[in-house]
Design an enzyme around this catalytic site. Structure first.
Site, PDB file in Angstrom:
ATOM      1  N   ASP A 134      20.733  15.709  36.948  1.00 53.27           N
ATOM      2  CA  ASP A 134      20.280  15.624  38.342  1.00 53.27           C
ATOM      3  C   ASP A 134      20.886  16.749  39.176  1.00 53.27           C
ATOM      4  O   ASP A 134      20.233  17.310  40.071  1.00 53.27           O
ATOM      5  CB  ASP A 134      20.662  14.275  38.941  1.00 53.27           C
ATOM      6  CG  ASP A 134      19.824  13.131  38.398  1.00 53.27           C
ATOM      7  OD1 ASP A 134      18.796  13.405  37.742  1.00 53.27           O
ATOM      8  OD2 ASP A 134      20.190  11.962  38.629  1.00 53.27           O
TER       9      ASP A 134
ATOM     10  N   GLU B 148      11.678  18.075  35.438  1.00 58.74           N
ATOM     11  CA  GLU B 148      12.272  19.368  35.764  1.00 58.74           C
ATOM     12  C   GLU B 148      11.231  20.402  36.127  1.00 58.74           C
ATOM     13  O   GLU B 148      11.514  21.605  36.139  1.00 58.74           O
ATOM     14  CB  GLU B 148      13.121  19.865  34.585  1.00 58.74           C
ATOM     15  CG  GLU B 148      12.338  20.277  33.355  1.00 58.74           C
ATOM     16  CD  GLU B 148      11.979  19.108  32.435  1.00 58.74           C
ATOM     17  OE1 GLU B 148      11.653  19.370  31.267  1.00 58.74           O
ATOM     18  OE2 GLU B 148      12.018  17.945  32.878  1.00 58.74           O
TER      19      GLU B 148
ATOM     20  N   ASN C 176      20.514  16.958  29.503  1.00 58.86           N
ATOM     21  CA  ASN C 176      20.678  15.513  29.692  1.00 58.86           C
ATOM     22  C   ASN C 176      21.373  14.877  28.493  1.00 58.86           C
ATOM     23  O   ASN C 176      22.258  14.026  28.648  1.00 58.86           O
ATOM     24  CB  ASN C 176      19.311  14.857  29.905  1.00 58.86           C
ATOM     25  CG  ASN C 176      18.890  14.831  31.360  1.00 58.86           C
ATOM     26  OD1 ASN C 176      19.721  14.960  32.258  1.00 58.86           O
ATOM     27  ND2 ASN C 176      17.607  14.676  31.620  1.00 58.86           N
TER      28      ASN C 176
END
Length: 396
Positions: free
Chosen positions: A268, A294, A259
């Site tokens: 995503d 996650e 991220n």
């Protein structure tokens, strides 16, 4: 026929038309054609009452066109409910032929019988074809109820269209409301229209409820169950008793770095791909959920530990070998897995999940991209199970 009675059906149609539009306003997409159809039908039923005060043959054609339009819209509602193609060209052709024959009967041959037969048989075809499509797509009880209700309306329309010789006088100058046809149409429609409306409303609202339920229990990003959906599915399964098996917890390694380096859109995409990998290897009867971020949880009922390890290793290898071209990720991604057997002695599934969580932590400490299994040693302490020769897949 008493004019007050003749006005009853338009009121019924208008009330249900409004109810359908209200349901459509609150998310029942299939309710719109039903609402528009009932409103068209309500106006059509008004015309024989008001036409004598404004003499014109045009009123009869307008009523026929409105009836055909209402049945076209009913058919559209049936097809939308069944999730089928709208068959627009075929049904528009039926509408045009029916209204055209009515116009010929009114202005050409001046035959009331031909007009009524053309109108009724056209209306019958406009819902009979969608019914034929729906018959192959019924899965729920409400589908069967809707099919039965609409079939009654179709049969009523067909029977009226094929018996006009018996229910209308040979004198074409007779007032329409004084005919047996008009009486039967009003009486039967007053009974069948509410039945069809109530079942169609139930079908539309049930679809909305199902959509809300799906949204409440499904993770929107991955399509897997969310935490609430997982526990609801487990509770439903265990109503008749505990279902032993295994649980698997898995977590994408170093996900925060993904991220931070590539952005949340790429993150995503990684989560979605990992969920698809889980789904591809998921055995029948298993329950998979995104538990947050996650992290994913899988319940494998009636599954031996070696089988659960094989499942976890298949997912691990598939994810580690994924190609991330186009995302900006130039290195392989991995995931860590923790397993635990769900035992008869466990007080609840949460106990097995706690063991699996500890096993995943052991996999992380062992260098990640590993599968670890943990069991109770009989004293209540949790210990990692040493890899056995027959379970060599346990080592990552």
């Amino acid at each position: 026929m008493d004019e007050h009675f003749a006005f009853l059906l338009p009121i019924i149609m208008a009330v249900f038309g409004g109810a359908f539009l209200f349901a459509w306003r609150w998310g029942a997409r299939n309710a719109l054609p039903w609402g528009a159809g009932y409103l068209c039908g309500g106006v059509a039923f008004c015309i024989p009452v008001i036409a004598p005060y404004f003499p014109s043959r045009f009123w009869a054609l307008l009523a026929d066109a409105l009836f055909a339009t209402s049945f076209y819209l009913y058919g559209q509602g049936i097809l939308q409910h069944a999730g089928a193609k709208d068959m627009r060209l075929v049904r528009m052709a039926i509408w045009a032929v029916s209204v055209g024959l009515c116009a010929f009967a009114i202005f050409g041959s001046h035959s009331l019988r031909l007009e009524l037969a053309a109108s009724d048989l056209g209306c019958f075809l406009l819902i009979a074809l969608p019914l034929g499509v729906m018959a192959r797509r019924m899965r729920r009880k409400v589908d069967h109820a809707l099919f039965a209700a609409v079939s009654l309306v179709a049969l009523d329309t067909l029977s009226r269209g094929t018996t006009v010789m018996l229910t209308t006088p040979s004198d074409q100058r007779a007032a329409f409301l004084s005919t047996d046809y008009a009486f039967l149409m009003q009486v039967l429609a007053s009974m069948l229209a509410p039945v069809m409306a109530l079942t169609a409303l139930a079908a539309s609202v049930s679809r909305v409820v199902a959509d809300y339920q799906r949204d409440a229990f499904t993770d929107p990003l991955t399509g897997l169950l969310n935490r609430r959906g997982f526990w609801d599915a487990v509770a439903l399964r265990e109503r008749r008793g505990k279902v032993p098996g295994c649980v698997v917890i898995c977590d994408i390694d170093h996900f925060k770095r993904i991220n931070d380096a590539h952005g949340h859109a790429v993150g995503d995409a990684v989560i979605t791909a990992f969920a698809a990998t889980i789904r591809a290897d998921l055995p029948p009867g298993a329950i998979a959920a995104r538990f947050g971020g996650e992290e994913f949880l899988i319940h494998l009922p009636r599954t031996r530990p070696d089988e659960a390890v094989g499942f976890a290793q298949a997912v691990r290898r598939s994810f580690a070998g994924a190609d991330w071209d186009g995302t900006g990720i130039s290195y392989p991604l991995t995931a860590s897995f923790g397993l635990s057997e769900y035992l008869e002695d466990d007080s609840s599934l949460e106990v097995a999940i706690e063991r699996a969580d500890l096993a995943m932590y052991e996999a992380k400490l062992a260098g990640r991209d590993k599968v670890r299994i943990m069991k109770s040693n009989g004293t209540g302490d949790m210990v990692p199970e040493a890899p056995a020769p027959q379970l060599r897949l346990i080592a990552g």
